[in-house]
Design a protein around this motif. Structure first.
Motif, PDB file in Angstrom:
ATOM      1  N   ALA A   1      -9.946   0.942  12.979  1.00 29.20           N
ATOM      2  CA  ALA A   1     -10.326   2.050  12.106  1.00 29.20           C
ATOM      3  C   ALA A   1     -10.142   1.532  10.686  1.00 29.20           C
ATOM      4  N   GLU A   2     -10.996   1.958   9.773  1.00 29.83           N
ATOM      5  CA  GLU A   2     -10.907   1.517   8.385  1.00 29.83           C
ATOM      6  C   GLU A   2     -10.344   2.632   7.524  1.00 29.83           C
ATOM      7  N   VAL A   3      -9.619   2.234   6.469  1.00 29.40           N
ATOM      8  CA  VAL A   3      -9.088   3.196   5.507  1.00 29.40           C
ATOM      9  C   VAL A   3      -9.092   2.519   4.135  1.00 29.40           C
ATOM     10  N   GLU A   4      -9.339   3.320   3.100  1.00 32.07           N
ATOM     11  CA  GLU A   4      -9.300   2.801   1.734  1.00 32.07           C
ATOM     12  C   GLU A   4      -8.100   3.408   1.030  1.00 32.07           C
ATOM     13  N   LEU A   5      -7.260   2.551   0.466  1.00 31.23           N
ATOM     14  CA  LEU A   5      -6.074   2.992  -0.262  1.00 31.23           C
ATOM     15  C   LEU A   5      -6.053   2.294  -1.611  1.00 31.23           C
TER      16      LEU A   5
ATOM     17  N   VAL B   1      -4.342 -10.119   7.222  1.00 35.27           N
ATOM     18  CA  VAL B   1      -2.924 -10.219   6.868  1.00 35.27           C
ATOM     19  C   VAL B   1      -2.272  -8.854   7.025  1.00 35.27           C
ATOM     20  N   VAL B   2      -1.147  -8.804   7.716  1.00 35.59           N
ATOM     21  CA  VAL B   2      -0.409  -7.556   7.918  1.00 35.59           C
ATOM     22  C   VAL B   2       0.231  -7.155   6.589  1.00 35.59           C
ATOM     23  N   VAL B   3      -0.070  -5.935   6.136  1.00 39.21           N
ATOM     24  CA  VAL B   3       0.505  -5.447   4.885  1.00 39.21           C
ATOM     25  C   VAL B   3       1.511  -4.317   5.102  1.00 39.21           C
ATOM     26  N   ALA B   4       1.503  -3.711   6.297  1.00 40.24           N
ATOM     27  CA  ALA B   4       2.488  -2.680   6.640  1.00 40.24           C
ATOM     28  C   ALA B   4       2.546  -2.563   8.160  1.00 40.24           C
ATOM     29  N   ALA B   5       3.725  -2.205   8.684  1.00 37.59           N
ATOM     30  CA  ALA B   5       3.895  -2.094  10.137  1.00 37.59           C
ATOM     31  C   ALA B   5       4.845  -0.947  10.452  1.00 37.59           C
ATOM     32  N   GLY B   6       4.557  -0.245  11.549  1.00 38.13           N
ATOM     33  CA  GLY B   6       5.397   0.856  11.991  1.00 38.13           C
ATOM     34  C   GLY B   6       6.713   0.365  12.574  1.00 38.13           C
ATOM     35  N   GLN B   7       7.643   1.299  12.789  1.00 43.53           N
ATOM     36  CA  GLN B   7       8.992   0.933  13.237  1.00 43.53           C
ATOM     37  C   GLN B   7       9.052   0.401  14.659  1.00 43.53           C
TER      38      GLN B   7
ATOM     39  N   PRO C   1       0.838  -1.199   0.000  1.00 43.31           N
ATOM     40  CA  PRO C   1       0.000   0.000   0.000  1.00 43.31           C
ATOM     41  C   PRO C   1       0.875   1.252   0.000  1.00 43.31           C
ATOM     42  N   PRO C   2       0.367   2.355  -0.552  1.00 46.34           N
ATOM     43  CA  PRO C   2       1.166   3.581  -0.657  1.00 46.34           C
ATOM     44  C   PRO C   2       1.170   4.381   0.642  1.00 46.34           C
ATOM     45  N   VAL C   3       1.612   3.741   1.725  1.00 51.05           N
ATOM     46  CA  VAL C   3       1.643   4.417   3.017  1.00 51.05           C
ATOM     47  C   VAL C   3       2.737   3.784   3.875  1.00 51.05           C
ATOM     48  N   ARG C   4       3.376   4.589   4.712  1.00 53.50           N
ATOM     49  CA  ARG C   4       4.372   4.086   5.663  1.00 53.50           C
ATOM     50  C   ARG C   4       3.776   4.242   7.046  1.00 53.50           C
ATOM     51  N   MET C   5       3.642   3.147   7.756  1.00 53.69           N
ATOM     52  CA  MET C   5       3.029   3.173   9.075  1.00 53.69           C
ATOM     53  C   MET C   5       4.015   3.738  10.093  1.00 53.69           C
ATOM     54  N   LEU C   6       3.495   4.396  11.127  1.00 52.75           N
ATOM     55  CA  LEU C   6       4.316   5.001  12.164  1.00 52.75           C
ATOM     56  C   LEU C   6       4.105   4.296  13.500  1.00 52.75           C
ATOM     57  N   HIS C   7       5.086   4.417  14.368  1.00 49.68           N
ATOM     58  CA  HIS C   7       5.036   3.955  15.754  1.00 49.68           C
ATOM     59  C   HIS C   7       4.617   2.488  15.865  1.00 49.68           C
ATOM     60  N   ASP C   8       3.523   2.215  16.602  1.00 48.63           N
ATOM     61  CA  ASP C   8       3.107   0.828  16.845  1.00 48.63           C
ATOM     62  C   ASP C   8       1.886   0.456  16.004  1.00 48.63           C
ATOM     63  N   ARG C   9       1.679   1.158  14.901  1.00 47.03           N
ATOM     64  CA  ARG C   9       0.503   0.914  14.063  1.00 47.03           C
ATOM     65  C   ARG C   9       0.748  -0.220  13.071  1.00 47.03           C
ATOM     66  N   VAL C  10      -0.327  -0.964  12.802  1.00 46.60           N
ATOM     67  CA  VAL C  10      -0.273  -2.092  11.878  1.00 46.60           C
ATOM     68  C   VAL C  10      -1.426  -1.938  10.894  1.00 46.60           C
ATOM     69  N   LEU C  11      -1.147  -2.072   9.598  1.00 49.02           N
ATOM     70  CA  LEU C  11      -2.175  -2.020   8.563  1.00 49.02           C
ATOM     71  C   LEU C  11      -2.482  -3.450   8.152  1.00 49.02           C
ATOM     72  N   VAL C  12      -3.768  -3.819   8.193  1.00 51.20           N
ATOM     73  CA  VAL C  12      -4.186  -5.204   7.973  1.00 51.20           C
ATOM     74  C   VAL C  12      -5.226  -5.255   6.868  1.00 51.20           C
TER      75      VAL C  12
ATOM     76  N   TYR D   1      -8.577  -1.444   4.069  1.00 47.04           N
ATOM     77  CA  TYR D   1      -7.626  -1.913   5.063  1.00 47.04           C
ATOM     78  C   TYR D   1      -8.130  -1.537   6.448  1.00 47.04           C
ATOM     79  N   LEU D   2      -7.582  -2.182   7.459  1.00 46.64           N
ATOM     80  CA  LEU D   2      -7.892  -1.880   8.847  1.00 46.64           C
ATOM     81  C   LEU D   2      -6.629  -1.374   9.516  1.00 46.64           C
ATOM     82  N   LEU D   3      -6.762  -0.388  10.355  1.00 43.87           N
ATOM     83  CA  LEU D   3      -5.634   0.183  11.079  1.00 43.87           C
ATOM     84  C   LEU D   3      -5.758  -0.228  12.542  1.00 43.87           C
ATOM     85  N   LEU D   4      -4.735  -0.914  13.059  1.00 49.89           N
ATOM     86  CA  LEU D   4      -4.724  -1.399  14.440  1.00 49.89           C
ATOM     87  C   LEU D   4      -3.455  -0.955  15.134  1.00 49.89           C
ATOM     88  N   ARG D   5      -3.474  -0.988  16.448  1.00 51.41           N
ATOM     89  CA  ARG D   5      -2.241  -0.880  17.225  1.00 51.41           C
ATOM     90  C   ARG D   5      -1.750  -2.311  17.455  1.00 51.41           C
ATOM     91  N   GLU D   6      -0.466  -2.485  17.608  1.00 49.09           N
ATOM     92  CA  GLU D   6       0.067  -3.828  17.817  1.00 49.09           C
ATOM     93  C   GLU D   6      -0.587  -4.494  19.027  1.00 49.09           C
TER      94      GLU D   6
END
Length: 106
Positions: free
Chosen positions: A72-76, A47-53, A5-16, A81-86
Motif C-alpha cells: 500500500a502506498e502513503v505520502e507523508l 529502505v525501512v524508515v519505521a517499524a512496528g513493535q 516520518p511523522p508516524v509510529r508504525m503498529l504491530h508487524d507493519r513496516v514503512l519503506v 512510502y510503502l506500507l508492508l507487513r514484515e
C-alpha cells in the motif's frame, strides 16, 4: 529526506522508502523503463524508515527486498512510502562493509 516520518508504525507493519534504482530502470540499449511497466515478477529494494513493535527481523535503516505488488502506498510530508507487513519482506541486504574485515580471527 532522511528525517523520520511523522508516524509510529503498529504491530508487524513496516514503512519503506523505495530505492530510486527500483523506481525506473534502463534496458541494455539505454531505453528508460518506468516502474509502472509490466514485466515478469520483479522484486524491488527499499529502505525501512519505521517499524512496528512486533517486527522482529528487520530494523530501521535495513535495505529490504519485497514484491512491489504486495503493498500500500502513503505520502507523508511530500515523500512517497510503502506500507508492508514484515512477512511480505523476502530478504535483507547485508551491510556493505560486511565481510571486509582484516581477515584476522581473534
Amino acid at each position: 529526506r532522511d528525517a523520520r516520518p511523522p508516524v509510529r508504525m503498529l504491530h508487524d507493519r513496516v514503512l519503506v522508502r523505495l530505492d530510486q534504482e527500483s523506481a525506473e530502470r534502463r534496458s541494455g540499449s539505454g531505453i528508460v523503463i518506468p516502474a509502472t511497466a509490466s514485466m515478469a515478477k520483479r522484486l524491488a529494494w527499499g529502505v525501512v524508515v519505521a517499524a512496528g513493535q512486533h517486527v522482529r527481523q528487520v530494523d530501521v535503516g535495513d535495505r529490504v527486498l519485497f514484491d512491489p505488488e504486495d503493498r500500500a502506498e502513503v505520502e507523508l510530508g511530500g515523500v512517497q512510502y510503502l506500507l508492508l507487513r514484515e512477512r511480505d519482506i523476502h530478504g535483507v541486504a547485508e551491510p556493505e562493509d560486511a565481510g571486509r574485515g582484516t581477515g584476522l580471527y581473534l
